[in-house]
Scaffold this motif. Structure first.
Motif: not given
Length: 228
Positions: A120, A46, A42
């Motif tokens: 996510h 993030e 990531r």
């Protein structure tokens, strides 16, 4: 570990009891190493966003367990003394496992983060629960809530101090997860295991202290019920 100079009826005493216990079981530094591995794919923004959300959720989980856990068990007829003994045993057993086999705990946490690598919306599940504040952290928080004073005027300082401890642990989760790459470079796996054993021993001492206060409470009640 002797907490008698600062009774849990004081704000500072409650903080000094709750913070080492919660820090030991959550172990933000050690967990940050696994977080760094799990979030390797990531982007930096993030990871920072996730770290902030996990810290906030961890605070809510710990605070809810501290404020409500003991009262819920009391609602079902569990006395303060019994709650302290049982909670202390849970804390001590948990600490013993962390002390003797930290590698097994690391493997379990790695497995808990596997689903976070490809999804996510993972800030609450699995990265907050069960990875950061799982059943072990909740049981420790409930055990700490059993240490609340029985006098009305002393309850508020206890919960304020314990809540501040939970808030500080949550902030450390946020900071350590945000800087997980630097923590990895600084400690490495070997350093993390040494730290894990140190905080596990501290947690074991706190568990024994909670058991001792529970036994003292039960013995005092027995002597009152059977004078002479």
């Amino acid at each position: 570990m002797d907490f008698s100079p600062l009774p849990t009826s004081s704000l500072i005493g409650a903080f000094l009891l709750a913070f080492p216990a919660l820090f030991s079981i959550v172990n933000p530094v050690g967990a940050a190493l696994i977080f760094d591995q799990a979030m390797g794919g990531r982007s930096r923004p993030e990871r920072l966003k996730l770290a902030r959300a996990i810290g906030f959720y961890a605070f809510l989980v710990l605070l809810g367990s501290l404020l409500l856990g003991g009262y819920i068990l009391n609602f079902f007829g569990v006395s303060i003394g019994a709650l302290r003994v049982a909670g202390g045993l849970v804390v001590a057993i948990r600490a013993w496992g962390l002390l003797m086999d930290p590698e097994q705990n690391e493997d379990r946490k790695v497995n808990q983060t596997e689903s976070a690598q490809s999804h996510h919306d993972v800030a609450f599940f699995p990265l907050t629960m069960p990875f950061t504040t799982g059943p072990g952290s909740i049981s420790v928080a409930i055990a700490l809530s059993s240490q609340r004073p029985t006098e009305g005027d002393a309850v508020a300082p206890f919960f304020i101090g314990a809540s501040l401890a939970a808030a500080l642990v949550a902030v450390l989760v946020w900071l350590c997860y945000s800087a997980s790459g630097q923590v990895m470079r600084l400690l490495g796996p070997s350093g993390a295991r040494v730290l894990s054993r140190l905080v596990a021993f501290l947690l074991l001492c706190i568990g024994v202290q909670i058991i001792a206060s529970g036994v003292e409470n039960l013995v005092a009640k027995f002597l009152l019920a059977h004078p002479g």
